[in-house]
Design a protein around this motif. Sequence first.
Motif: not given
Lengths: 338, 338, 338, 338
Positions: B210-229
């Motif tokens: 996201g063009f205004s998201c921190t790296i922490t928010e980005w990795l937390t968004a990745a968790d949404y994908l990863l949490a689905e396996g």
Amino acid sequence: MIVEMRTGATKKEVNDVVSKAKSLELDVQLNIGTDKTVVALLGSNTGQIPTDIFAVLPGVESVTRIMKPYKIASREFRPKNTIVDCGGIKIGGEQIVVIAGPCAVENEKQLMEAARAVKKAGASILRGGAFKPRTSPFSFQGMQKEGLELLVKAREEFGMPIVTEVVNPQDVLMVSSYADVLQIGSRNMQNFALLTDAGKSRRPVVLKRGFSCTITEWLTAADYLLAEGNDQVILCERGIRTFEDSIRFSLDISAIPVLKKNSHLPVIVDPSHAAGHYTLVPAIAKAAIAAGADGLLIEVHPNPKEALVDGLQSLSTSDFTRLMDELRAIAKSVGRYI
Amino acid sequence: MIVEMRTGATKKEVNDVVSKAKSLELDVQLNIGTDKTVVALLGSNTGQIPTDIFAVLPGVESVTRIMKPYKIASREFRPKNTIVDCGGIKIGGEQIVVIAGPCAVENEKQLMEAARAVKKAGASILRGGAFKPRTSPFSFQGMQKEGLELLVKAREEFGMPIVTEVVNPQDVLMVSSYADVLQIGSRNMQNFALLTDAGKSRRPVVLKRGFSCTITEWLTAADYLLAEGNDQVILCERGIRTFEDSIRFSLDISAIPVLKKNSHLPVIVDPSHAAGHYTLVPAIAKAAIAAGADGLLIEVHPNPKEALVDGLQSLSTSDFTRLMDELRAIAKSVGRYI
Amino acid sequence: MIVEMRTGATKKEVNDVVSKAKSLELDVQLNIGTDKTVVALLGSNTGQIPTDIFAVLPGVESVTRIMKPYKIASREFRPKNTIVDCGGIKIGGEQIVVIAGPCAVENEKQLMEAARAVKKAGASILRGGAFKPRTSPFSFQGMQKEGLELLVKAREEFGMPIVTEVVNPQDVLMVSSYADVLQIGSRNMQNFALLTDAGKSRRPVVLKRGFSCTITEWLTAADYLLAEGNDQVILCERGIRTFEDSIRFSLDISAIPVLKKNSHLPVIVDPSHAAGHYTLVPAIAKAAIAAGADGLLIEVHPNPKEALVDGLQSLSTSDFTRLMDELRAIAKSVGRYI
Amino acid sequence: MIVEMRTGATKKEVNDVVSKAKSLELDVQLNIGTDKTVVALLGSNTGQIPTDIFAVLPGVESVTRIMKPYKIASREFRPKNTIVDCGGIKIGGEQIVVIAGPCAVENEKQLMEAARAVKKAGASILRGGAFKPRTSPFSFQGMQKEGLELLVKAREEFGMPIVTEVVNPQDVLMVSSYADVLQIGSRNMQNFALLTDAGKSRRPVVLKRGFSCTITEWLTAADYLLAEGNDQVILCERGIRTFEDSIRFSLDISAIPVLKKNSHLPVIVDPSHAAGHYTLVPAIAKAAIAAGADGLLIEVHPNPKEALVDGLQSLSTSDFTRLMDELRAIAKSVGRYI
């Protein structure tokens, strides 16, 4: 649109710009200076033509847009203020409308207590989240359909219209069947699939500003709703991301006069999400009204200490009651009422 | 998590913090200074507990999170680099993978010419947008399903895996049936409904920042994908919004070493969307490889002057071919290859 | 300069704009569209005329500047690259110049050890701060004159030119009598009194970018130095303030190609102040060279653990030596050398 | 200060942190969790100790400061509001003080007309710039000493204290001999040489916020003034740099409640420099008072169309008179007066 040619651009390069413009049915006027040629492109739809079409041509230095890219949301399109009817409550008129309630619907007791308190303190519309977009997948995601049913129950008991967020295009119809007003959250301001479906719903929509979107982008996003024929759109400023770290988001107070100048849509302010901390909410709420906002969206929780979501930014019901008295005094000082 | 009590906080207030922590099964250690009491809360899941739960308690001055809010995306969770298999091409290993192609699929001729050229110049994966999220509803929205079919045709002809964007949760299954790799765009990084469905798809996903998201928010968004396996996630830095106006988005070059330190996921860079102008693309692309990126996502158009979308940021095929030679030299200087 | 009149602006309002422009000896060309009149103002000095002069006139909607406000720093003013001679070391030519040394001069032993190590590893110029602008008045403010004397001693012993910061206009002459190159820090980029005096000194000046200044403002600040007749100016990118919190300042990698396009002045990069943490310095330094920087300014300390200032961002001498080897490989891959 | 050790940090590494802390006379408390060791450092001056001292030690993951780095400006240092006496006008009490006048003193007629008008409309203090920090060396730099003499003349004629900017440390004494109040501009907020000399002057100082400085940095800069024994400091919020481009600087309205909570110093707001356009000034000015500001600094020009500097942001005298009536109503609604 103004196309500035590079120093030393050839006659052919200038002609190519002119031809491209004519192929798009634009009027062209050449300004040939000693150093530079500047080409003015005129027409009623230049705001919707991408600048890249000219910027990629050889010999072009820069292309500057003069018309704004949004159209239906602009005051030029509709000079008179739009007044949005939210289940009988009018936003955008003389009354300043306060929308209040908990961030998330948690259970019946919590919602009913909150609704009773905000109604008594003078709020006109009840808010409550049933679908919660959370930054972490491990956080509470809302009560969903059960939450919507509780909101309807609160509406019946307290006679207040309800506003609630929708986050997935496929839920728009379903949420519309419960809510008087749909809310599109900050992170979805440029979720164009959701905007298009919300525009089709014919429900009034509170469109929150993307926390890093310019006002121009915001009004262009509003065009997605308006282009579907839905003219019941309320803009909600909720703070922008800046370098300042004493607050969660910096409320952009100047958004209010800028929107009033450039758009006909009503403007409300959410001090709670900007502040992130209840102690900062009252000052921002008061400033918003003094600056000309048409309403406020405030989080109130009967017991912030036990809130599942965003307890820190929620006012207690007694804090909210006290704030409403202060807001009434300011509303009066700017010739309006709550 | 560190809870700092206010100067003068009472014993009862401190005890309430301790009780709350114990009810969440956290270990508690008290630090009683001359002026202030500081409470340290320890446990393996403090990253997933909202700080508000403590911040709202009376007597609390501030709450500081020490654990990061993301979990599965973290290098602590998986110390070894993840390598993502994109239709046979491995991203995250020794090879630097170049993904190239047009911003939008416009017609068969344009796509085939682009595919042939990028293949010849050494790109490994073909990109092309069929669903285009556009800021204005009056702009070209992509060829949609027809575009996907053309991409499949190009894959067959040139033997390159294809990556394309998905913008609506209800399209995820359909797009997955065509594409080797799904792309989630910058404006959808926090579209949690879309992330959840993309996570379920089992396709590799390029998750743009996201063009205004921190790296922490980005990795937390990745968790949404990863949490689905779905562990096949590639992070794509594409520029952030800053005050600087000489470029469309400022590429965050330090995101590369920061991600490499904190996450096991591969990192690629999109210089085209950051730059917004083809003249700036080569410098950024070269810098990305020198800084340690695992790949690049570059827009190439056989005729940028006629592009329907983002022509100004697209390289011509000859510019791209020249750039690939330069990139090979830099890749070699950092011990990798393209 | 392009003056856009409001829809419905009167003939008299347009005429007033024209008269004002003529009184400033500008050429005027009118573009009368169906909806709007647009007035183009042409002349060789429009970059130096404030837009407000026209924006305040009745009937004016907006004024857009096409010429840049800087002049002597622009590539249009001087198309050929400027090469700056720093005590015999040329910056802006084929060589990539590495300037290294401690953030602050702390004592003779520390400075001599640092100088010996950076010289041995291949640095060409020694840096060291004697006057330290510190955000808090309670922090160490530098060794001042004594520090300058130690720098001179190091220059004599190791045969390296020295660069050091000046913070007060009244110190410019004095510091110039010791240093080969003056440095103006980020927080002083718009300290116009200091710039004017540094411009008069005739010493080469490293002008660091203000951490929230645009490239246009930076080049306009360079004009202050150049306008005094001092053409020995080196621009130093050192990171800008953004919302990202994983790094102290986000290094603006695209500043390098943007400056190379718009200015003739050499460009160096300070990865240490941007990073704030030694682990991030190498990736940024390598990226800067790949992107086309003419040099680097790197903090090196013989014992970072004991540094009085900014120890965390300083490389140890062994880390620096290792980095120099990596930088040489990248310099070679872009056709340059260190 | 909280030192978080890396997972797997050795006992020796923890001991080194403890030893370093004890050498600085800090109290140390260890928190040994299952995964991590966290070291709390306590003492009355931890706000003034650089975090780097611990962050560079082996085995340390992060260091978090809990105490703020500013000291004398904090409300903990002085719980009661400071009231600043500006030539007889008190800022920080019940009265909201309006400071008004032209951006730059241009000539006697202009200044006297402006002074007469703002006095009549109810302003208490006259502002006017004699030394102008301009971004371009080719712009008007102010009337300097002659401007100061005109300001003194206006003070005598209209009985209003005067505030004017100082930009060079060597001018502080001279400007102090004319002005009742010194102003330090946004670009000089971290010009520590100037702050130190202004602190020595004993004149009240209006310290404008650096347009990209955090509130914490601002209060730390105020410590430079206060540390010299000058307790007559007024903080002036004037807008911060953000991505939003509809306004010159985004006024940070939440700075008002944040400063009121964390500092004892009075807070005023400059809506003119934030807005950059006269049409936006009234809404911001009204919001500032509603949010709790102690005063306003407003640019007024008898003939904005002819202003040499910043005409577009200046109110005409009639606009200012109308605004003052509106401000009085809002002041009353928050229990204050102008």
